[in-house]
Structure formats: C-alpha cells, structure tokens
Design a protein around this motif. Structure first.
Motif, PDB file in Angstrom:
ATOM      1  N   TRP A  28       0.836  -1.199   0.000  1.00 23.85           N
ATOM      2  CA  TRP A  28       0.000   0.000   0.000  1.00 23.85           C
ATOM      3  C   TRP A  28       0.871   1.249   0.000  1.00 23.85           C
ATOM      4  O   TRP A  28       0.514   2.252  -0.613  1.00 23.85           O
ATOM      5  N   ALA A  32       0.565   4.160  -2.651  1.00 29.01           N
ATOM      6  CA  ALA A  32       0.265   5.524  -2.202  1.00 29.01           C
ATOM      7  C   ALA A  32       1.301   6.509  -2.721  1.00 29.01           C
ATOM      8  O   ALA A  32       0.958   7.617  -3.151  1.00 29.01           O
ATOM      9  N   THR A  35       0.645   7.062  -6.381  1.00 27.21           N
ATOM     10  CA  THR A  35      -0.559   7.870  -6.548  1.00 27.21           C
ATOM     11  C   THR A  35      -0.278   9.323  -6.184  1.00 27.21           C
ATOM     12  O   THR A  35      -0.704  10.244  -6.893  1.00 27.21           O
ATOM     13  N   THR A 147      -5.547   4.984  -5.517  1.00 27.24           N
ATOM     14  CA  THR A 147      -4.499   4.195  -4.846  1.00 27.24           C
ATOM     15  C   THR A 147      -4.707   2.688  -5.001  1.00 27.24           C
ATOM     16  O   THR A 147      -3.762   1.983  -5.377  1.00 27.24           O
TER      17      THR A 147
END
Length: 167
Positions: A28, A32, A35, A147
C-alpha cells in the motif's frame, strides 16, 4: 560462491519488491507513493487550468478541458523528467511515461472533475470557498479511489512499476 544462496537472495529481493515484476501484490505504501506522485502533477495542472479558465471568465466546458489537458501534461511531465534524468532517451521516456501514468491520471481526472461538477463549484469564483473545497476535496477522493487501482497495476508489473525499472 554458493549459487543456491545467491538464487535465494535474488528470489527474496523480487518478493520484497513486487513493483519490479515479482509475483504478488504491491505494498500500500508503494501504491500511495505512486498515486501521490501522479496526483501532484495532476493537481498543479488542474489548479492552473481552473484558475486560468475562471479568471478569463471562460465557460465550464472550456475551463474543464484546459484543466484536464494541463493535468495530463504536468502529470506526464513529472515522470518524463525523472526518466530523462535516469538516462532514457526522449522517445523511450515518453512511451514509459504514457504507459506508467495514463490510467492513473485518467481515473484521477474523472473522479476529481466529477466531484467539482456535482458540487456546483464550476459556477463558483476563485474567491469562493466552494471552489477550493470542491477542488481539494475532489483530489482527496481521487487519491482514495486511485491508490487501490495503482496497487493492483503495480502488483502486475504495470503502471508505475514500469517506471521503477529505471530508478
């Protein structure tokens, strides 16, 4: 040198960095960061386009077209400059930037401009709170929606995973 140990180390490195084409999903954190990188370029271009169109008293459609166009230009530019610094020739860098950012930018622009249009902020003035809260709120919603898409794409060696090969 023990070839078994080297092979295990290499396999471990790919598993730890799935953005380099390894199996499994991307973290993640990686998604992130990708993004946020994309959002930064989009935000600069979109804000600039909205400010220019609104200041010139353009209608909603030409203002949104300018904002979206500049969002793509700035979004691609951030990646393009990084790839050029990494030594890629211009033509190759453009191809990689297009492959890396198109889906991410398109989703962000669709979501962000949807929020702006649905909130009525296109009829607001630059001095209105509605204009800025809708714009910034749209970016926040776009980040949350984009994301997971970037996580999925990076985990499959697509999107920003293509760029990471050049870092």
């Amino acid at each position: 040198m023990d070839h078994t140990a080297h092979h295990t180390s290499t396999a471990h490195d790919h598993a730890a960095h799935p953005t380099h084409g390894g199996h499994g999903g991307a973290s993640w954190g990686t998604a992130a960061k990708a993004t946020l990188h994309c959002l930064t370029g989009c935000a600069i271009g979109e804000i600039l386009g909205m400010v220019i169109g609104t200041a010139l008293l353009w209608g909603n459609v030409p203002t949104m077209v300018l904002a979206i166009t500049l969002a793509f230009v700035f979004g691609y530019s951030f990646t393009l400059f990084a790839l050029r610094r990494a030594g890629l020739d211009f033509k190759s860098a453009v191809k990689v930037a297009l492959a890396a950012d198109t889906v991410s930018i398109a989703i962000m622009e669709l979501v962000d401009n949807g929020v702006i249009a649905l909130s009525g902020a296109m009829d607001a003035h630059l001095s209105d709170t509605l204009f800025w809260t809708a714009l910034l709120g749209g970016f926040a919603v776009a980040f949350v929606i984009t994301t997971p898409v970037n996580k999925w794409m990076i985990g499959r060696g697509k999107g920003h995973a293509v760029v990471h090969a050049y870092h």
